[in-house]
Scaffold this active site. Structure first.
Site: not given
Length: 387
Positions: A63, A122, A126, A170, A220
Site C-alpha cells: 500500500s 466516514g 473499508s 456502504d 451508535y
C-alpha cells in the site's frame, strides 16, 4: 504514481489498473436500522489497485498509503485472520469467501494499492477496499458475480471476517453505483431506485472535521438500543414493525409511553425518513433549493433529536449554512467527527472553502479539509488512457 510504484516493488509491469469509489450518504442518516430509506451515491474519491496475476499460490500486497508496513503476503490456502496483516485482512477475507464458492481461483497476484479517501472520515474506505478486490477477482478469474452479490459479499467480509457489525448501505452504494445518480435504498428489503442527480450549477463539497470518530461506535449502540426500546413500547398501541412505519401524528398521540430521549430518537427516525423520500422527489423535480432545505432540516434533527453531531460537525455545518451560494449542509455518516457535506454554487466554492475553513480553524484549533465530490461509477477496470 501507482504504475511506477508497482514496477519498483515487483520489477515488472502491472497488467491492469482497477478503481473502487468511496461513498457519501446524501440524506437518510441513522434510520436504516429503523426501517428507513438511505440515499447514498459513490464518489470519485476512492481506492486504486495495480495488479498482475501470478503462477503460484501467493498474494503479495503493498500500500502506498502505508509504506512503513512494507510488502505483506499470504498464501491463498491459508486465509485465517491475522492482526499483523493489517489492511490486507480485507483482501484475505474477500479471497476466503470467494474461494469457498469459486474453484477457479487457483493462483495469487501481486498488487499495489493507493487510496485517496481520508482515513476515519466516514467515506467508507473499508467497503471501497472490499469491492475493489471483489472486482479484481471477478475480472482476473472471470467470475459470474452480480453487483448485488458483490455488495452482500463485501458486507459478509466486514461482518464475519473483520468483525464489524455494519449494515449493507456502504457496499451497496459502491457496488451498484452509477455516474450522476444516487440510490434510494431500503436496507431491509434491498429494494432500490436509481434517482438521477443533475447539478450543473452546484457541487457537493465534502468537509472533513479531521476528528476521528471515537464516540461513534458506543453512541451508535446506545441510540440503537433507545430506538428498539421505543418501538417495543409503541407497539402496545400501534401496529408497526419498524419506527419508520409510524406517522408523526401517531408518535405525538403516544409520546407519553416514551422517555424524553426515546421520543426524540423516534422523532428523528420518522422525520428523517420523510426528508429522504422528499429529497428523491426534489431531484426528480430538479429542485435543489428544496433539497438544500431538507439537508438543513436533517442536520438540525441529528443535532437536537438524535444528538450525534458534536462541536466540530456543528461548527462546520453552521458556518457552511451562513455562506453565500450555499443551498444546504449537514453532517453525514455516524457522527461525532468524520464529514459533513454542503451543496455550493460553482462560482462561490473557493470563497466558501476559505471562509468556512477560517471559522473552523479559529474555533476548533486545527484545520478542516475540503473535497469537491463528483458522483462517479461503481468499481471498474480502468482503460489505459485513464491511468
Amino acid at each position: 504514481m501507482l504504475k511506477e510504484c508497482f514496477v519498483k516493488i515487483f520489477e515488472k509491469e502491472p497488467t491492469a489498473i482497477y478503481f473502487s469509489p468511496g461513498r457519501i450518504n446524501l440524506i437518510g442518516e441513522h434510520i436504516d436500522y429503523n426501517g428507513g430509506l438511505v440515499f447514498p451515491c459513490p464518489i470519485t474519491i476512492g481506492t486504486y489497485a495495480a495488479v498482475t496475476k501470478r503462477n503460484d499460490d501467493l498474494v503479495r500486497c503493498y500500500s502506498q498509503n502505508f509504506p512503513e508496513l512494507g510488502l505483506i503476503e499470504f498464501n491463498i490456502n491459508n486465509l485465517e485472520y491475522d492482526k499483523k496483516d493489517n489492511w490486507v485482512n480485507y483482501v484475505k477475507g474477500v479471497t476466503k469467501f470467494l474461494r469457498e464458492k469459486y474453484s477457479q481461483i487457483n493462483t495469487g497476484f501481486d498488487v499495489v494499492v493507493y487510496g485517496n479517501i481520508p482515513n476515519g472520515s466516514g467515506l467508507s474506505s473499508s467497503a471501497s477496499l472490499e469491492l475493489l478486490f471483489i472486482q479484481i477477482f471477478k475480472s482476473l478469474f472471470e467470475l459470474p458475480i452480480s453487483k448485488v452479490e458483490a455488495a452482500l459479499l463485501g458486507k459478509k467480509v466486514e461482518n464475519e471476517y473483520i468483525g464489524v457489525n455494519s449494515g449493507i448501505m456502504d457496499q451497496f452504494a459502491i457496488s451498484l453505483g452509477k455516474k450522476d445518480t444516487a440510490i434510494l435504498l431500503d436496507c431491509n428489503t434491498l429494494e432500490y431506485n436509481y434517482i438521477p442527480v443533475s447539478m450543473p450549477n452546484t457541487k457537493i463539497v465534502i468537509m472533513n472535521t479531521n476528528k476521528r470518530r471515537e464516540l461513534a461506535d458506543s453512541k451508535y449502540n446506545e441510540r440503537r438500543a433507545e430506538c428498539e426500546s421505543a418501538l417495543e413500547k409503541l407497539k402496545v398501541k400501534i401496529n408497526a414493525d419498524t419506527l419508520c412505519e409510524i406517522t408523526v401524528e401517531e408518535l405525538e398521540q403516544n409520546k407519553d409511553l416514551l422517555t424524553e430521549n426515546e421520543y426524540k430518537r423516534t422523532h428523528h427516525a420518522i422525520t428523517e425518513n420523510i426528508r429522504t423520500k422528499a429529497s428523491a422527489e426534489a431531484f426528480k423535480n430538479n429542485d435543489l433549493v428544496e433539497f438544500g432545505k431538507l439537508l438543513n432540516g436533517s442536520h438540525k434533527s441529528l443535532k437536537e433529536d438524535y444528538e450525534v453531531t458534536g462541536v466540530e460537525l456543528d461548527t462546520l455545518v453552521e458556518a457552511a449554512q451562513q455562506q453565500e451560494g450555499v443551498l444546504g449542509a449537514r453532517m453525514t455518516g455516524a457522527g461525532f467527527g468524520g464529514c459533513s457535506l454542503a451543496i455550493v454554487e460553482n462560482d462561490k466554492i473557493d470563497k466558501f472553502i476559505e471562509k468556512v475553513g477560517k471559522i473552523y480553524a479559529d474555533k476548533i484549533g486545527y484545520e478542516a479539509s475540503f473535497y469537491i465530490a463528483k458522483i462517479g461509477d461503481g468499481p471498474t477496470k480502468l482503460e489505459k488512457e485513464e491511468i
